[in-house]
Every structure is written in C-alpha cells, then in structure tokens.
Design an enzyme around this catalytic site. Structure first.
Site, mmCIF file in Angstrom:
data_model
loop_
_atom_site.group_PDB
_atom_site.id
_atom_site.type_symbol
_atom_site.label_atom_id
_atom_site.label_comp_id
_atom_site.label_asym_id
_atom_site.label_seq_id
_atom_site.Cartn_x
_atom_site.Cartn_y
_atom_site.Cartn_z
ATOM 1 N N ASP A 136 31.773 135.544 55.850
ATOM 2 C CA ASP A 136 31.284 134.232 55.199
ATOM 3 C C ASP A 136 29.703 135.127 56.509
ATOM 4 O O ASP A 136 29.869 135.145 57.797
ATOM 5 C CB ASP A 136 30.778 133.390 55.385
ATOM 6 N N ASP B 276 32.473 128.659 56.956
ATOM 7 C CA ASP B 276 31.549 127.680 56.950
ATOM 8 C C ASP B 276 31.585 126.760 55.901
ATOM 9 O O ASP B 276 31.030 125.230 55.764
ATOM 10 C CB ASP B 276 30.622 127.762 58.147
ATOM 11 N N ASP C 83 25.693 133.576 57.317
ATOM 12 C CA ASP C 83 25.144 132.753 57.617
ATOM 13 C C ASP C 83 25.927 131.549 57.772
ATOM 14 O O ASP C 83 26.610 130.936 56.533
ATOM 15 C CB ASP C 83 23.913 132.256 56.286
#
Length: 228
Positions: A16, A174, A18
């Site tokens: 991922d 996250d 961001d």
C-alpha cells in the site's frame, strides 16, 4: 541430517502507499487546510487528520467537515484532489526505515510494487519525487482497474504484471481492506502497525499473516511470512 533451507525474501512484495510506504498525512492536511481556508475555517491539526488518511479522500473530507451533509461533501471530492495535487510531495516523506527496507529487498533480488486506492495519476506523480520511478516494478491505483481494494483484483493483476503467482508474493498494508484483499487473492499479508489507524481499529482482528511494528524489522528475511 537434511540440509536446513536458507531463509529467503519473498519473490515479490506489494505495498500500500499512504500510511505504509509514505507518511503522506502532511500533504493531505495541507490540502484540507486549503479547503478550510476557502471556507473561513482554521487549519486542522495534523494529528486529527492522520488516523483518517488510509481510509481515503471521503473519510478525510468527512473528518475535516463533520457538520456538512454527506451529499455536499461528495461534491467537494474533486476540489480535495485538486488541492492535494498542488501539495503532492511537498511535505510527505517515506516512513523511517522504508528506504533501507526497499534496498534490502532489491539487494536480495526481490521485485516490489505498489497497489494503492489513490488515483493512479496522483500515485505516478509521486514516483519521481520519491526516486522510485525506476525501482517500482508495478503501480496500480484505485482507478486503474474495474475494482479496487478490498477487492483482490488489483493485487492479482499486480502479481501477474511482475510475473509471480499471488501465493509467492506478500502484500503489506496498514488498513483492514489491505489484509482482506490479500486474503482473497491468496497472498500472504503483513499488517504495517506503523501506519494510520483509528482508535476503534483492531489490527489483530484483521488476521494478517504477520504484524510488524517498524519498517526496519522487514530488513530481515525471516520477518516475512512464508510464501508457497
């Protein structure tokens, strides 16, 4: 006695963007503050926006303007993206330890790429700013394909483009939708605990294959979940 097989990095790793590779919250809050200034409102504290960044543009705009009706906020999304594009890469930087971890993967011959829900044009603009345009083996944005995370399609296509089977790749993210997408793709997953989370998020419940506190821990091959 049988020989002990050496611990190796996965054949490929997908990340991922961001909240996983990039601490982009400072750029995001600059975009939100531009919108708030336009409406005569004071700046938003960075720490108030940070937990919402991995949830996407709509979540950030909702956090910044909680008293505005949802349908009106929806009309503001293009404005947010325009403001964000102007702030892109000005303040955000890779999290501590990310560059060393990427170098360790590269030195081990492990390809790496990015699967993000950020619009592809914005993610691609970041690559030369970060010096990743020739290092990132594949980049898929939230609008690249007909589906985005938590759908597994972006992860499956990314693995295909790198040239590995999904089960030989690891996905690092996250947010819960990252782990849901990886599981549906048959891809081992790592929960990036250094990223952005709301207080009510429970990363243990996401049931990732590994939970890692810091990017520096992923410099060691044994920290990665096993691939088949």
């Amino acid at each position: 006695m049988p020989a002990v097989e050496a611990v190796k990095f996965p054949k490929a790793v997908l990340f991922d963007l961001d909240g996983t590779l990039l601490d982009s919250a400072p750029d995001m809050v600059a975009a939100i503050d531009a919108m708030r200034a336009e409406r005569g409102q004071p700046p938003m504290p960075l720490e108030a926006l940070r937990p919402h960044v991995s949830k996407g543009a709509r979540a950030m705009v909702a956090a910044a303007f909680p008293d505005v009706a949802e349908d009106e906020r929806e009309r503001w999304i293009p404005e947010f993206l325009d403001c964000y594009q102007r702030a892109l890469g000005q303040y955000g930087v890779p999290f501590d330890g990310i560059e060393a971890m990427l170098a360790a993967l590269e030195n081990a011959g492990c390809a790496w790429g990015i699967v993000t829900n950020k619009p592809e044009y914005l993610a691609r603009q970041l690559m030369p700013v970060l010096g990743w345009e020739h290092r990132c083996a594949v980049l898929i944005g939230g609008d690249t394909l007909k589906a985005r995370k938590p759908d597994p399609l972006p992860l499956i296509v990314a693995a295909e483009r790198i040239g590995v089977a999904p089960e030989q790749c690891v996905y690092v993210g996250d947010d819960e939708r990252d782990i849901v997408a990886a599981r549906a793709a048959g891809m081992p997953s790592v929960v990036a605990l250094w990223g952005y989370r709301l207080d009510e998020d429970d990363p243990i419940a996401w049931q990732g294959d590994a939970m890692i506190d810091l990017p520096s821990q992923l410099i060691a091959a044994e920290a990665w979940p096993g691939t088949r």
